[in-house]
Motif scaffolding. Structure first.
Motif, PDB file in Angstrom:
ATOM      1  N   ASN A  11       7.261  24.281   0.009  1.00 59.17           N
ATOM      2  CA  ASN A  11       8.228  23.839  -0.999  1.00 59.17           C
ATOM      3  C   ASN A  11       8.398  22.334  -1.038  1.00 59.17           C
ATOM      4  OD1 ASN A  11       9.436  26.311  -2.347  1.00 59.17           O
ATOM      5  ND2 ASN A  11       9.344  26.872  -0.186  1.00 59.17           N
ATOM      6  N   ASP A  12       7.600  21.628  -0.229  1.00 60.83           N
ATOM      7  CA  ASP A  12       7.650  20.166  -0.268  1.00 60.83           C
ATOM      8  C   ASP A  12       6.757  19.648  -1.384  1.00 60.83           C
ATOM      9  OD1 ASP A  12       9.122  19.349   2.262  1.00 60.83           O
ATOM     10  OD2 ASP A  12       7.659  20.785   3.028  1.00 60.83           O
ATOM     11  N   LYS A  13       7.102  18.444  -1.866  1.00 57.77           N
ATOM     12  CA  LYS A  13       6.196  17.791  -2.814  1.00 57.77           C
ATOM     13  C   LYS A  13       5.021  17.218  -2.026  1.00 57.77           C
ATOM     14  CE  LYS A  13       9.052  16.644  -6.762  1.00 57.77           C
ATOM     15  NZ  LYS A  13       8.730  17.935  -7.361  1.00 57.77           N
ATOM     16  N   ILE A  14       3.836  17.354  -2.585  1.00 50.31           N
ATOM     17  CA  ILE A  14       2.650  16.780  -1.943  1.00 50.31           C
ATOM     18  C   ILE A  14       1.978  15.835  -2.931  1.00 50.31           C
ATOM     19  CG2 ILE A  14       0.417  17.265  -0.879  1.00 50.31           C
ATOM     20  CD1 ILE A  14       1.380  20.004  -0.126  1.00 50.31           C
ATOM     21  N   ARG A  75       6.534   6.547  -2.436  1.00 50.51           N
ATOM     22  CA  ARG A  75       7.687   6.155  -1.620  1.00 50.51           C
ATOM     23  C   ARG A  75       8.550   7.358  -1.240  1.00 50.51           C
ATOM     24  NH1 ARG A  75      12.475   4.502  -2.545  1.00 50.51           N
ATOM     25  NH2 ARG A  75      12.304   4.784  -4.788  1.00 50.51           N
ATOM     26  N   THR A  76       8.558   8.377  -2.109  1.00 51.34           N
ATOM     27  CA  THR A  76       9.542   9.448  -1.894  1.00 51.34           C
ATOM     28  C   THR A  76       8.945  10.787  -1.433  1.00 51.34           C
ATOM     29  OG1 THR A  76       9.391  10.000  -4.222  1.00 51.34           O
ATOM     30  CG2 THR A  76      11.167   8.510  -3.595  1.00 51.34           C
ATOM     31  N   SER A  77       7.640  10.970  -1.620  1.00 56.44           N
ATOM     32  CA  SER A  77       7.093  12.290  -1.267  1.00 56.44           C
ATOM     33  C   SER A  77       7.029  12.476   0.253  1.00 56.44           C
ATOM     34  CB  SER A  77       5.690  12.422  -1.857  1.00 56.44           C
ATOM     35  OG  SER A  77       5.097  13.567  -1.333  1.00 56.44           O
ATOM     36  N   PRO A  78       7.453  13.639   0.758  1.00 58.94           N
ATOM     37  CA  PRO A  78       7.398  13.846   2.223  1.00 58.94           C
ATOM     38  C   PRO A  78       5.978  13.960   2.764  1.00 58.94           C
ATOM     39  CG  PRO A  78       8.201  15.834   1.121  1.00 58.94           C
ATOM     40  CD  PRO A  78       8.072  14.779   0.060  1.00 58.94           C
ATOM     41  N   VAL A  79       5.019  14.269   1.871  1.00 60.92           N
ATOM     42  CA  VAL A  79       3.626  14.430   2.317  1.00 60.92           C
ATOM     43  C   VAL A  79       2.683  13.676   1.381  1.00 60.92           C
ATOM     44  CG1 VAL A  79       1.798  16.096   2.875  1.00 60.92           C
ATOM     45  CG2 VAL A  79       4.191  16.795   3.064  1.00 60.92           C
ATOM     46  N   ILE A  80       1.839  12.844   1.969  1.00 70.09           N
ATOM     47  CA  ILE A  80       0.842  12.106   1.179  1.00 70.09           C
ATOM     48  C   ILE A  80      -0.540  12.445   1.724  1.00 70.09           C
ATOM     49  CG2 ILE A  80      -0.031   9.816   0.540  1.00 70.09           C
ATOM     50  CD1 ILE A  80       2.873   8.798   0.943  1.00 70.09           C
ATOM     51  N   VAL A  81      -1.413  12.968   0.866  1.00 72.12           N
ATOM     52  CA  VAL A  81      -2.780  13.280   1.294  1.00 72.12           C
ATOM     53  C   VAL A  81      -3.692  12.135   0.846  1.00 72.12           C
ATOM     54  CG1 VAL A  81      -4.701  14.919   1.126  1.00 72.12           C
ATOM     55  CG2 VAL A  81      -2.341  15.760   1.038  1.00 72.12           C
ATOM     56  N   LEU A  82      -4.324  11.486   1.823  1.00 72.61           N
ATOM     57  CA  LEU A  82      -5.248  10.394   1.496  1.00 72.61           C
ATOM     58  C   LEU A  82      -6.584  11.014   1.139  1.00 72.61           C
ATOM     59  CD1 LEU A  82      -4.567   8.050   4.542  1.00 72.61           C
ATOM     60  CD2 LEU A  82      -3.554   7.888   2.242  1.00 72.61           C
ATOM     61  N   ALA A  83      -7.027  10.818  -0.122  1.00 73.11           N
ATOM     62  CA  ALA A  83      -8.261  11.492  -0.554  1.00 73.11           C
ATOM     63  C   ALA A  83      -9.140  10.566  -1.391  1.00 73.11           C
ATOM     64  CB  ALA A  83      -7.917  12.764  -1.324  1.00 73.11           C
ATOM     65  N   MET A  84      -9.185   9.291  -0.955  1.00 69.74           N
ATOM     66  CA  MET A  84     -10.128   8.379  -1.625  1.00 69.74           C
ATOM     67  C   MET A  84     -11.362   8.212  -0.746  1.00 69.74           C
ATOM     68  SD  MET A  84      -7.518   6.690  -0.021  1.00 69.74           S
ATOM     69  CE  MET A  84      -6.304   6.455  -1.281  1.00 69.74           C
ATOM     70  N   ASP A 102      10.173   5.965   7.021  1.00 70.40           N
ATOM     71  CA  ASP A 102       9.938   6.569   8.339  1.00 70.40           C
ATOM     72  C   ASP A 102       9.757   8.078   8.169  1.00 70.40           C
ATOM     73  OD1 ASP A 102      10.232   4.172   9.503  1.00 70.40           O
ATOM     74  OD2 ASP A 102      12.240   4.543  10.328  1.00 70.40           O
ATOM     75  N   GLY A 103       8.793   8.625   8.856  1.00 70.70           N
ATOM     76  CA  GLY A 103       8.668  10.085   8.888  1.00 70.70           C
ATOM     77  C   GLY A 103       7.848  10.688   7.766  1.00 70.70           C
ATOM     78  N   GLN A 104       7.499   9.925   6.741  1.00 68.20           N
ATOM     79  CA  GLN A 104       6.646  10.520   5.692  1.00 68.20           C
ATOM     80  C   GLN A 104       5.311  10.890   6.329  1.00 68.20           C
ATOM     81  OE1 GLN A 104       7.234   7.298   2.630  1.00 68.20           O
ATOM     82  NE2 GLN A 104       6.700   8.941   1.218  1.00 68.20           N
ATOM     83  N   LEU A 105       4.858  12.089   6.041  1.00 66.35           N
ATOM     84  CA  LEU A 105       3.632  12.580   6.701  1.00 66.35           C
ATOM     85  C   LEU A 105       2.386  12.156   5.925  1.00 66.35           C
ATOM     86  CD1 LEU A 105       2.294  14.443   8.850  1.00 66.35           C
ATOM     87  CD2 LEU A 105       2.585  16.333   7.227  1.00 66.35           C
ATOM     88  N   ILE A 106       1.443  11.561   6.663  1.00 67.12           N
ATOM     89  CA  ILE A 106       0.161  11.185   6.058  1.00 67.12           C
ATOM     90  C   ILE A 106      -0.885  12.192   6.526  1.00 67.12           C
ATOM     91  CG2 ILE A 106      -1.626   9.380   5.946  1.00 67.12           C
ATOM     92  CD1 ILE A 106       1.046   8.458   4.802  1.00 67.12           C
ATOM     93  N   ILE A 107      -1.540  12.839   5.561  1.00 66.12           N
ATOM     94  CA  ILE A 107      -2.658  13.738   5.895  1.00 66.12           C
ATOM     95  C   ILE A 107      -3.912  13.097   5.319  1.00 66.12           C
ATOM     96  CG2 ILE A 107      -3.684  16.016   5.538  1.00 66.12           C
ATOM     97  CD1 ILE A 107      -0.903  17.184   5.211  1.00 66.12           C
ATOM     98  N   SER A 108      -4.878  12.816   6.185  1.00 64.45           N
ATOM     99  CA  SER A 108      -6.110  12.202   5.680  1.00 64.45           C
ATOM    100  C   SER A 108      -7.249  13.206   5.666  1.00 64.45           C
ATOM    101  CB  SER A 108      -6.492  11.018   6.578  1.00 64.45           C
ATOM    102  OG  SER A 108      -7.794  10.573   6.256  1.00 64.45           O
ATOM    103  N   ILE A 122      -1.823   0.793   7.833  1.00 62.72           N
ATOM    104  CA  ILE A 122      -0.490   0.992   7.251  1.00 62.72           C
ATOM    105  C   ILE A 122       0.500  -0.008   7.856  1.00 62.72           C
ATOM    106  CG2 ILE A 122       1.504   2.565   7.324  1.00 62.72           C
ATOM    107  CD1 ILE A 122      -0.426   4.879   6.976  1.00 62.72           C
ATOM    108  N   GLY A 123       0.264  -0.319   9.136  1.00 63.42           N
ATOM    109  CA  GLY A 123       1.163  -1.243   9.828  1.00 63.42           C
ATOM    110  C   GLY A 123       2.377  -0.558  10.421  1.00 63.42           C
ATOM    111  N   LYS A 124       2.315   0.792  10.529  1.00 54.71           N
ATOM    112  CA  LYS A 124       3.446   1.550  11.095  1.00 54.71           C
ATOM    113  C   LYS A 124       2.921   2.744  11.864  1.00 54.71           C
ATOM    114  CE  LYS A 124       6.557   0.692   7.243  1.00 54.71           C
ATOM    115  NZ  LYS A 124       6.905   1.158   5.932  1.00 54.71           N
ATOM    116  N   LYS A 125       3.700   3.193  12.849  1.00 57.38           N
ATOM    117  CA  LYS A 125       3.320   4.393  13.607  1.00 57.38           C
ATOM    118  C   LYS A 125       3.768   5.631  12.826  1.00 57.38           C
ATOM    119  CE  LYS A 125       1.381   2.922  17.450  1.00 57.38           C
ATOM    120  NZ  LYS A 125      -0.025   3.191  17.686  1.00 57.38           N
ATOM    121  N   GLN A 126       3.196   5.788  11.660  1.00 61.76           N
ATOM    122  CA  GLN A 126       3.532   6.926  10.791  1.00 61.76           C
ATOM    123  C   GLN A 126       2.943   8.215  11.389  1.00 61.76           C
ATOM    124  OE1 GLN A 126       5.075   5.335   8.315  1.00 61.76           O
ATOM    125  NE2 GLN A 126       5.774   7.166   7.278  1.00 61.76           N
ATOM    126  N   PRO A 127       3.604   9.363  11.194  1.00 62.81           N
ATOM    127  CA  PRO A 127       2.936  10.608  11.613  1.00 62.81           C
ATOM    128  C   PRO A 127       1.677  10.837  10.772  1.00 62.81           C
ATOM    129  CG  PRO A 127       5.073  11.077  10.559  1.00 62.81           C
ATOM    130  CD  PRO A 127       4.946   9.592  10.634  1.00 62.81           C
TER     131      PRO A 127
END
Ligand SMILES: NC(=O)C1=CN([C@@H]2O[C@H](COP(=O)(O)OP(=O)(O)OC[C@H]3O[C@@H](n4cnc5c(N)ncnc54)[C@H](OP(=O)(O)O)[C@@H]3O)[C@@H](O)[C@H]2O)C=CC1
Ligand SMILES: O=C(O)[C@@H]1CCC=N1
Length: 295
Positions: A11-14, A75-84, A102-108, A122-127
Motif C-alpha cells: 500500500n506504499d507509493k513506489i 521527496r515524498t515517496s517511501p520507496v524509490i526504485v533506481l532503474a536507470m 531520512d528513512g526513504q527506502l532506496i531499492i536499486s 547520495i551523500g547519506k546513509k540511506q536504507p
C-alpha cells in the motif's frame, strides 16, 4: 450492500526512477498479480514523454516528466526504485541525495552498483536494498537476488521481499555474490534466448516453417525447465535419459563439446560477472573523484 475488496499486499507509493525495460517488467508483474494499485506506482524518466504516455495507458500508472512533480514524488515517496542504466546512475544519485528524507527506502536494480557507492553518491546513509532481478519478472517468473544495507528496517526488508516475491523467486545473498548472480539469472535469459534463436534458425534451415520451429523450440525449453523443477532430478541425469549411446543426441552433444560448450558458458557467466564489477568500479571511481574534488 457494500462489497469488500481485498486490500492489496503493498500500500506504499513506489517511484520508479527510470522507466525502461526492467522497470516495466517489475511494474507489469506487480500489477498482473494485483499486489499494488496502479495509481500507487509512479514512473519517472529523463526525457521520453512518449514512453511515459505508453506506460500510463498500458498499466494505469502515474508517469511524469515535469521537473517540479518529479522532485515532489522523489521527496515524498517511501520507496524509490533506481532503474536507470549504470552510466546514468552517478548523476541521478547526486541530484537525488539532497531531496531525500531520512528513512526513504532506496531499492536499486542497477548492475554493478554497490550499496556503499549508492550511499556515497547520495551523500547519506540511506536504507538501501540492492537487487538483481530479471525481465521474466513481467510474467511472475523472475529470479531476483537481494542484499540489504544495515540501515534497512525489518518492515522495509519485508516490503522489498513482498515486491520481488510477487514477481518470482527471491534469493537473499551476501552483496559480494551479486555479480556472479548477475551472470546466472540477471543476464541469463539472454543466453537462453540466444540458444533458442540458434535452434529456431536450424529448424528453418532444415525445412520447418518459422512458426513450427519456434513453437517446437519454446515447448522444448519450457518442458526441459519444468522437468528439472518438477522431477527434482539433476540436469545431468535428465540429459543422460535423452542421450542414447551412439544415438543422435550423443552426436549433437559431441559437436557442442567440440565447441567447448560447457566451459564457454562458464566463461560467459564469469565475463558477465567481471563486467558488472567493472561497471561498479567505474561508478565508485566517479564517487572517489568527487570526494577528492571536495577536499
Ligand atoms: N534489462 C534487464 O534485463 C535488466 C536490467 N537491469 C538493470 O536495470 C537498469 C535499467 O536497465 P533497462 O531497463 O534495461 O534500461 P533502459 O535503457 O530500458 O531504461 C533506462 C531508463 O532510465 C531512464 N533514465 C536515465 N537517466 C535518468 C535519470 N537521470 N533520471 C531518471 N531516469 C533516467 C531512461 O529515461 P530516458 O529514456 O528518458 O532517457 C529510461 O527510462 C540497468 O541499470 C540494468 O543494469 C537489471 C536486471 C536485468
Ligand atoms: O546487460 C545488463 O547490463 C543488464 C544487467 C543484467 C541484465 N541486463
Amino acid at each position: 450492500m457494500c462489497q469488500q475488496t481485498a486490500k492489496p499486499l503493498i500500500n506504499d507509493k513506489i517511484v520508479f526512477h527510470g522507466a525502461g525495460s526492467m522497470a516495466e517488467a517489475i511494474v507489469r508483474g506487480l500489477i498482473a498479480r494485483s499486489v499494488i494499485y496502479a495509481d500507487n506506482i509512479i514512473m519517472l524518466n529523463r526525457s521520453s514523454n512518449e514512453r511515459l504516455a505508453e506506460l500510463r495507458s498500458r498499466y494505469g500508472v502515474i508517469g511524469s516528466n515535469d521537473p517540479g512533480q518529479k522532485e515532489e514524488y522523489l521527496r515524498t515517496s517511501p520507496v524509490i526504485v533506481l532503474a536507470m542504466k549504470p552510466k546514468d546512475a552517478a548523476a541521478a544519485l547526486r541530484s537525488l541525495g539532497p531531496n531525500l528524507q531520512d528513512g526513504q527506502l532506496i531499492i536499486s536494480v542497477i548492475a554493478g552498483l554497490s550499496i556503499r557507492t549508492i550511499q556515497g553518491l547520495i551523500g547519506k546513509k540511506q536504507p538501501v536494498v540492492r537487487t538483481m532481478p530479471n525481465t521474466s519478472s513481467s510474467i511472475g517468473l523472475g529470479a531476483t537476488g537481494i542484499s540489504f544495507s544495515k540501515e534497512v528496517s525489518d518492515e522495509q526488508r519485508r516490503l522489498s521481499l513482498n515486491i520481488f516475491e510477487a514477481i518470482g523467486l527471491t534469493s537473499v545473498i551476501e552483496e559480494e555474490r551479486m555479480e556472479i548472480l548477475t551472470g546466472i539469472s540477471g543476464s541469463g535469459p539472454a543466453y537462453i534466448y540466444y540458444m533458442m534463436e540458434a535452434m529456431i534458425a536450424s529448424g528453418i534451415r532444415g525445412g520447418l516453417s518459422k512458426e513450427q520451429s519456434a513453437e517446437l523450440t519454446v515447448q522444448t525449453v519450457l518442458g526441459a525447465a519444468r522437468m528439472v523443477q518438477q522431477t527434482g532430478e539433476e540436469p545431468a541425469a535428465l540429459r543422460k535419459k535423452v542421450t542414447s549411446p551412439g544415438g543422435s543426441t550423443q552426436a549433437a552433444l559431441e559437436v557442442l563439446d567440440k565447441g567447448d560448450f560447457f566451459e564457454t558458458v562458464i566463461a560467459a557467466v564469469s565475463r558477465c560477472a567481471e563486467r558488472s564489477r567493472e561497471m561498479g568500479a567505474a561508478l565508485e571511481a566517479e564517487l572517489s573523484a568527487e570526494t577528492e574534488k571536495e577536499r
